[in-house]
Scaffold this active site. Sequence first.
Site, PDB file in Angstrom:
ATOM      1  N   LYS A 123       0.833  -1.206   0.000  1.00 51.03           N
ATOM      2  CA  LYS A 123       0.000   0.000   0.000  1.00 51.03           C
ATOM      3  C   LYS A 123       0.867   1.255   0.000  1.00 51.03           C
ATOM      4  O   LYS A 123       1.980   1.259   0.534  1.00 51.03           O
ATOM      5  CB  LYS A 123      -0.898  -0.043   1.245  1.00 51.03           C
ATOM      6  CG  LYS A 123      -1.972   1.026   1.343  1.00 51.03           C
ATOM      7  CD  LYS A 123      -2.805   0.756   2.590  1.00 51.03           C
ATOM      8  CE  LYS A 123      -3.894   1.804   2.795  1.00 51.03           C
ATOM      9  NZ  LYS A 123      -4.704   1.501   3.997  1.00 51.03           N
ATOM     10  N   LEU A 172      -6.933   8.495   3.727  1.00 48.22           N
ATOM     11  CA  LEU A 172      -7.130   7.110   4.173  1.00 48.22           C
ATOM     12  C   LEU A 172      -8.493   6.797   4.790  1.00 48.22           C
ATOM     13  O   LEU A 172      -8.935   5.661   4.716  1.00 48.22           O
ATOM     14  CB  LEU A 172      -6.034   6.696   5.183  1.00 48.22           C
ATOM     15  CG  LEU A 172      -4.707   6.247   4.582  1.00 48.22           C
ATOM     16  CD1 LEU A 172      -3.937   7.434   4.000  1.00 48.22           C
ATOM     17  CD2 LEU A 172      -3.847   5.543   5.604  1.00 48.22           C
ATOM     18  N   SER A 198      -9.410   1.667   2.990  1.00 47.74           N
ATOM     19  CA  SER A 198      -8.461   2.499   2.274  1.00 47.74           C
ATOM     20  C   SER A 198      -7.414   1.716   1.486  1.00 47.74           C
ATOM     21  O   SER A 198      -6.688   2.287   0.698  1.00 47.74           O
ATOM     22  CB  SER A 198      -7.753   3.431   3.263  1.00 47.74           C
ATOM     23  OG  SER A 198      -6.993   2.717   4.206  1.00 47.74           O
ATOM     24  N   SER A 199      -7.342   0.385   1.676  1.00 44.19           N
ATOM     25  CA  SER A 199      -6.361  -0.412   0.919  1.00 44.19           C
ATOM     26  C   SER A 199      -6.962  -0.840  -0.417  1.00 44.19           C
ATOM     27  O   SER A 199      -6.833  -1.992  -0.846  1.00 44.19           O
ATOM     28  CB  SER A 199      -5.929  -1.631   1.737  1.00 44.19           C
ATOM     29  OG  SER A 199      -5.462  -1.262   3.018  1.00 44.19           O
ATOM     30  N   ILE A 219      -7.609   0.659   9.858  1.00 43.82           N
ATOM     31  CA  ILE A 219      -7.988   1.403  11.062  1.00 43.82           C
ATOM     32  C   ILE A 219      -9.503   1.414  11.275  1.00 43.82           C
ATOM     33  O   ILE A 219      -9.982   1.798  12.334  1.00 43.82           O
ATOM     34  CB  ILE A 219      -7.455   2.848  11.034  1.00 43.82           C
ATOM     35  CG1 ILE A 219      -7.579   3.504  12.419  1.00 43.82           C
ATOM     36  CG2 ILE A 219      -8.168   3.677   9.975  1.00 43.82           C
ATOM     37  CD1 ILE A 219      -6.950   4.866  12.531  1.00 43.82           C
ATOM     38  N   GLY A 220     -10.260   0.977  10.282  1.00 44.84           N
ATOM     39  CA  GLY A 220     -11.705   0.921  10.467  1.00 44.84           C
ATOM     40  C   GLY A 220     -12.337  -0.089   9.525  1.00 44.84           C
ATOM     41  O   GLY A 220     -13.538  -0.032   9.266  1.00 44.84           O
ATOM     42  N   GLY A 221     -11.483  -0.967   9.006  1.00 47.60           N
ATOM     43  CA  GLY A 221     -11.931  -1.928   8.010  1.00 47.60           C
ATOM     44  C   GLY A 221     -11.155  -1.801   6.718  1.00 47.60           C
ATOM     45  O   GLY A 221     -11.526  -2.380   5.693  1.00 47.60           O
ATOM     46  N   SER A 222     -10.063  -1.057   6.740  1.00 49.68           N
ATOM     47  CA  SER A 222      -9.367  -0.663   5.513  1.00 49.68           C
ATOM     48  C   SER A 222      -8.673  -1.804   4.778  1.00 49.68           C
ATOM     49  O   SER A 222      -8.287  -1.644   3.632  1.00 49.68           O
ATOM     50  CB  SER A 222      -8.335   0.432   5.823  1.00 49.68           C
ATOM     51  OG  SER A 222      -8.976   1.599   6.259  1.00 49.68           O
TER      52      SER A 222
END
Length: 546
Positions: A123, A172, A198-199, A219-222
Amino acid sequence: METLKDLVRGVKVDSQAAVLLTSAACGVGALLMVMRTVSEHQTVNDKIQRARSRRTENLQRAEQEVLRYKQSVEFKQLLFKQALAVHKELNCCTEILLESFDQLRTIGSNKDGLLYGVPISIKDNVSYKNYDCTCGIIMNLSQPAKKDSVIVEVLKKQGAIPFTKTNLPQALLNYDCSNPIFGQTVNPCNPQKTSGGSSGGEGALIGGGGSILGIGSDIGGSIRIPASFCGICGFKPTAGRLSSQGIVPIYRGQKCVLSSPGPMARDVDSLALCMQALLCDHMFSLDPTVPPLPFNLQTYQSSKPLRIGYFEHDGYTQPPPSMVRGLREVKALLEQAGHTVVPYEPLRVSQAVNELILKGVFADGAATMLQKLKGGPLDPCLKPQIVLYSIPNWLKRILVFLLTPFVSSASLSPAEVWKQHAAVEDYISDTIAHWRKRNIDVLLCPMIGPAFNFLYCGLSSLTMIYNLLNFPAGAVPVSTVTAQDEEDLKHLKGLYQDTWEKMHKEAVSGAEGLPVAVQCVALPWQDELCLRFMKEVEQLVKHKKN
């Protein structure tokens, strides 16, 4: 008297002159401000254009390098060529790491590595020496990393070949994958859908067949969201299990909702192999803050029946019909295989989202994020959030009941931060006690999906809650959206029937044929057990299809 009149006339003349001079000065000042704004705008545009030109040149050089290997039929060269082809279709790479071609020539010196000869994508925010970690923002352009991240160093030590950096959403924190520098990444299963964030670059490249293994951050499901959207597997380890040194965040210092780097791949065994390779003495030596816990292969390979908690919604987010159907099908397969599946009700999710997650992430009132974005263009998907984050704190507190969740970004005082941290600790303790009361080993729960349409930022408790709890969690594809799922979506009312649920319904519409995933969760530091559960789900689904 004449002297007085002359004096008065003089004063009038001086006043008029002062007015004229003041007006002229204001005009000049305004002109200078306009010129400065135009100049700054041009500077930003120049930076973006240079970055895009560098990427174009970089990709052209990579194509030339691949052609040099045209006489070879080795898998590695074929994968490099495939990655370039996938990028042209999906816009998922930010740069090709040209040093990787040198590694191909010298790879024979590292045959003992667990990832010997495996090309790996990383990433954008994973540091690789002499390359930018842009995070999709202008401020980070032309700021090349001075050294590799610890994860990259370990991957190289294990014989892997990091060969490309992949795209992500601006700043992100988004479920889309677009930024003003490199543009929109699209979904490999349907280019009219986002690859997720974000990935998202990783999800698109791996899902499109351009990489077999990648490193994202979550960080939140990324990691899990792009995996779900693109039909691949993704794993978020317990935060701290892998080194985060050299993984560039949009801001540092936030400690309530924890980010973690982790692997993404087409199958669970590849995730496990990557974790096994990373959890080695070399990583523990490079980063002493990482607990020296090698990968527990025995736990991963265990066939002991599991006691599994299960829920279809958490009382805060209502998954669409396709995701609920996929979850029910997996539940039935697990029960048929001899596992015990019991109901589980997550604790106080609404409070966790609004009082713990959002206030933790934005304890500074989003000031750090706003500072990072200052002076640069905003991605269309991020712009509505930034408008809300920019509202003065006093007005946020007035609007809290109207605009929740985004006005929860009102800044906290130091005393409020301490209180909030204590509340997070209490929530984690209560959840673990609740978990143990149900006597479960792992948890099967809904995953965000199917893939969103563009420009829907989204907020879901389904994934972010496990960053707050710091539980390892992974996404596994299990099905695809059917025509009946789409029909059922039309009649979905949701839990609250509010604006957010209507937006979510719009975001997931038109998804027939797209991947459906489930989420597997375990307690902190039980990463191998979580992966073992993911593998169990993967195998049962595969056997059903056969």
